[in-house]
Design an enzyme around this catalytic site. Sequence first.
Site, short mmCIF file in Angstrom:
data_model
loop_
_atom_site.label_atom_id
_atom_site.label_comp_id
_atom_site.label_asym_id
_atom_site.label_seq_id
_atom_site.Cartn_x
_atom_site.Cartn_y
_atom_site.Cartn_z
N TYR A 63 70.47 -55.99 5.49
CA TYR A 63 70.26 -56.48 4.14
C TYR A 63 69.47 -57.80 4.24
O TYR A 63 70.01 -58.84 4.58
CB TYR A 63 71.59 -56.76 3.44
CG TYR A 63 72.45 -55.55 3.15
CD1 TYR A 63 71.91 -54.27 3.18
CD2 TYR A 63 73.79 -55.69 2.83
CE1 TYR A 63 72.70 -53.16 2.91
CE2 TYR A 63 74.59 -54.59 2.55
CZ TYR A 63 74.04 -53.33 2.60
OH TYR A 63 74.83 -52.23 2.33
N PHE A 214 77.64 -47.84 -4.41
CA PHE A 214 77.07 -47.59 -5.75
C PHE A 214 78.16 -47.18 -6.74
O PHE A 214 78.02 -46.19 -7.46
CB PHE A 214 75.98 -46.51 -5.70
CG PHE A 214 74.75 -46.89 -4.92
CD1 PHE A 214 74.47 -48.21 -4.63
CD2 PHE A 214 73.86 -45.92 -4.50
CE1 PHE A 214 73.33 -48.56 -3.92
CE2 PHE A 214 72.72 -46.27 -3.79
CZ PHE A 214 72.46 -47.59 -3.49
N PRO A 215 79.28 -47.92 -6.79
CA PRO A 215 80.37 -47.53 -7.71
C PRO A 215 79.97 -47.64 -9.18
O PRO A 215 80.63 -47.06 -10.03
CB PRO A 215 81.49 -48.51 -7.38
CG PRO A 215 80.78 -49.71 -6.84
CD PRO A 215 79.62 -49.16 -6.06
N LEU A 216 78.87 -48.36 -9.46
CA LEU A 216 78.38 -48.49 -10.84
C LEU A 216 77.06 -47.74 -10.99
O LEU A 216 76.18 -48.16 -11.75
CB LEU A 216 78.22 -49.97 -11.20
CG LEU A 216 79.53 -50.77 -11.12
CD1 LEU A 216 79.28 -52.24 -11.43
CD2 LEU A 216 80.58 -50.19 -12.04
N PRO A 238 73.15 -39.73 -22.47
CA PRO A 238 73.70 -40.49 -23.60
C PRO A 238 75.12 -40.04 -23.94
O PRO A 238 75.95 -40.87 -24.33
CB PRO A 238 72.71 -40.19 -24.74
CG PRO A 238 71.42 -39.89 -24.05
CD PRO A 238 71.82 -39.17 -22.79
#
Length: 305
Positions: A63, A214-216, A238
Amino acid sequence: MTVHADRDLRLADGLTVGRLGYGAMQLPGAGSWGPPQDHGTALAVLRRAVELGVTHIDTSDFYGPHVANDLIREALHPYPGDLVIATKVGVVRDEWRGWNAAAEPERLREQVEENLVRLGRDRLDLVYLRVGGDGLMFPGDTPFAESFGALADLRRRGLIRHLGLSGVTAGQLAEAREIAPVVAVQNRLHIFDRSSADVLSACEAAGIAFVSYFPLAAGMLRPGLDLSQAPPGMAPSPEQLAALDETAGRYGATRVQTALAWLLGHSPVTLAIPGTSSPAHLEENIAAARLSLTGDDLAALDKLA
């Protein structure tokens, strides 16, 4: 593995973490490359995470490269006694900012040693072997067992306390467990993506922690984003977002908090490591640990995938 009332999870002897942790991937610049936009804010986010009770930080020396680990050391060293820092090896970055497999035994040893130096530690708490093939990077040519065996050897030598796997199949998990104990698996899982459901089931059966990256949904749950730019099949519809918002509204919570609460309620072995470089988003994320959904709400949200 023991689930405590305060939402801690015991992964192994001497290794207990809060189920809601912090991921350092977004601390460097855009695309996890280069220095942060605001160095002081990056340090403040790390320090505030620990102040809010985070005991599990997930990072990697790729990172930045090196940026996230350097920031963690600058902000938090000497580290609190209960802080677990997990890192990943098996990947290097190229000059085009790509993510390339690098899991040859000698390269893994070099990466482990680099993490030790950058983080200022004599031994790493938890090291994941990052494996390709999950859509984020291509797998390398080194046989999986050879790579994991090299990390098992570094564990025997005392450079690593515990081993994990990232981006793996259930078959690879079983193969690794024949070589050395696995205390955690880090795969993609969120409220709209259950592609690792079989791996999660294997972790539940074996008492292994499942750490969702990537929990969100890679940030796609943040209001105001242009989801039309997301890769095909990745963006929530949507209708999915409306259903999530409806549940969130009944709790006076945000959709982000509700998605994290769902993840922690979905299985007793799940951990979440949402990442952010925003102090406000950090506060919002950590507050999700106080949200408990009912069984009916969890079942309804289960159907959104």
